[in-house]
Design a protein around this motif. Structure first.
Motif, short mmCIF file in Angstrom:
data_model
loop_
_atom_site.label_atom_id
_atom_site.label_comp_id
_atom_site.label_asym_id
_atom_site.label_seq_id
_atom_site.Cartn_x
_atom_site.Cartn_y
_atom_site.Cartn_z
N TRP A 65 0.83 -1.20 0.00
CA TRP A 65 0.00 0.00 0.00
C TRP A 65 0.87 1.26 0.00
N GLY A 66 0.35 2.33 -0.58
CA GLY A 66 1.08 3.59 -0.62
C GLY A 66 1.14 4.26 0.74
N VAL A 67 2.10 5.19 0.87
CA VAL A 67 2.32 5.91 2.13
C VAL A 67 1.87 7.35 1.97
N LEU A 68 1.04 7.80 2.90
CA LEU A 68 0.47 9.14 2.88
C LEU A 68 0.86 9.89 4.14
N ASN A 69 1.32 11.12 3.98
CA ASN A 69 1.58 12.02 5.11
C ASN A 69 0.89 13.34 4.78
N THR A 70 -0.21 13.64 5.50
CA THR A 70 -1.01 14.79 5.12
C THR A 70 -1.75 15.37 6.32
N GLU A 71 -2.45 16.44 6.07
CA GLU A 71 -3.32 17.05 7.06
C GLU A 71 -4.76 16.95 6.56
N TRP A 72 -5.63 16.46 7.44
CA TRP A 72 -7.02 16.24 7.03
C TRP A 72 -7.95 16.78 8.11
N ASN A 73 -8.71 17.83 7.75
CA ASN A 73 -9.63 18.46 8.71
C ASN A 73 -8.93 18.86 10.01
N GLY A 74 -7.72 19.42 9.87
CA GLY A 74 -6.98 19.91 11.01
C GLY A 74 -6.19 18.87 11.77
N LEU A 75 -6.26 17.61 11.32
CA LEU A 75 -5.53 16.53 11.96
C LEU A 75 -4.41 16.05 11.06
#
Length: 348
Positions: free
Chosen positions: A279-289
């Motif tokens: 699976w791919g790796v995601l590093n992000t911000e989602w709805n302030g989290l």
């Protein structure tokens, strides 16, 4: 009773054995009526009910055949598509569609005049990693996109003997072979670019065709970078998305081709899925989290191409891969050649 499409394969090389044959075999709406093998009879083992034909003229002369699949070397696509359309057949042709834009325009007009379906086998639109990237972009998970990067790398440090892909003019080699997939994917995601900058090279000793490219497709506020090389022994991410909120990396490649090469059929359970470690790796911000972790890969499905072909022929559905789209890809590949030859950016 629903109509069964009688299909014929114009060759039984790798694409016939691995891609077209298996997809037709598991689809009850198709019957692989006949297969062109000029001297051998390799198809007898897996397709004993199909008729082996020894010439293309004989293949397209069969009244009962509805659909002809042109999966021959690139330089034969135009002439064989033209013959099949003139014989009143629907046609699926391997990518690249043709070698020249004018040839593509002629075939598009002929198909319309004959009221026949003409489509190009852009199966990489149904790769599981590409479908995952498409979903992430649609959902805005990495924010506004700043840069897109895609790789289609291989490690083959020798010249493969006995294949037309290792010889020929500037329209042979990795650009028209793999670039026709990669540029098609980018255009599906973002539309046509504003400009193209391309560098092509031959890296392998004794190579006669280009086996490397680095292409930059510039859009209004981001760039799509496409790279391919035959000298990548340890590949990096296949896809990278860099956005204002985060980054996504996907390693590996869709497993469908390898599974088909190993004799699996595309109707098996969990077809086109990745194991969790891929699976791919995601590093992000989602709805302030903040989120950092893996993202499950969307399943791939090459069968969707022929499901659409059937639905288009029988029910008048919209064609998933329109020939005009693949003609435009040929034009963009030509711009890549022009950019490399003139050592400049080509503005569209």
């Amino acid at each position: 009773m629903s109509k069964v499409i009688q299909a014929a394969l114009a060759s039984f090389g790798m694409s016939g054995m691995v891609f077209h044959g298996p997809s037709l075999k598991v689809n009850p709406n198709f019957n692989l009526h006949s297969i062109l093998e000029r001297t051998k009879s390799l198809s007898e083992k897996d397709y004993p009910e199909s008729t082996i034909i020894r010439s293309f003229e004989e293949l397209i002369a069969q009244d009962e055949v509805d659909l002809v699949i042109i999966n021959t070397p690139d330089n034969l696509h135009y002439s064989m598509c033209k013959q099949a359309l003139e014989a009143g057949k629907h046609v699926v042709v391997e990518k690249p569609f043709t070698q020249e834009v004018e040839q593509a325009n002629e075939l598009i007009k002929l198909a319309k005049d004959k009221n026949r379906i003409l489509s190009v086998y852009q199966n990489r639109r149904w790769d599981n990693d590409f479908l995952t990237v498409k979903k992430i972009l649609k959902e805005g998970i990495v924010g506004r996109l700043a840069e897109f990067e895609s790789h289609f790398d291989r490690y083959r440090n020798f010249i493969q003997e006995g294949t037309w892909k290792e010889e020929g003019d500037k329209r042979h080699g990795v650009l028209f072979n793999l670039g026709s997939h990669m540029i098609d994917q980018v255009v599906q995601l973002f539309g046509k670019p504003k400009s193209i900058t391309a560098h092509l090279d031959t890296l392998r000793d004794g190579g006669q065709v280009k086996d490397y490219y680095d292409i930059r497709l510039q859009y209004n506020d981001f760039a799509a970078i496409l790279k391919s090389s035959y000298l990548i022994r340890e590949p990096g991410p296949r896809y990278s998305l860099y956005g204002t909120l985060g980054t996504f990396h996907k390693w590996g490649i869709d497993p469908q081709e390898e599974m088909l090469k190993n004799g699996h059929l595309p109707n098996e359970p969990n077809w086109g899925t990745d194991s969790e470690e891929d699976w791919g790796v995601l590093n992000t911000e989602w709805n302030g989290l903040n989120y950092k972790g893996t993202i499950e890969t969307v399943p791939g499905n090459y069968n969707a191409f022929y499901e659409n072909i059937y639905d288009t022929i029988v029910n008048g559905a919209e064609l998933a891969v329109k020939p005009e789209e693949s003609r435009d890809i040929i034009q963009l590949l030509d711009y890549c050649l022009q950019s490399d030859e003139e050592k400049r950016t080509v503005f569209l």
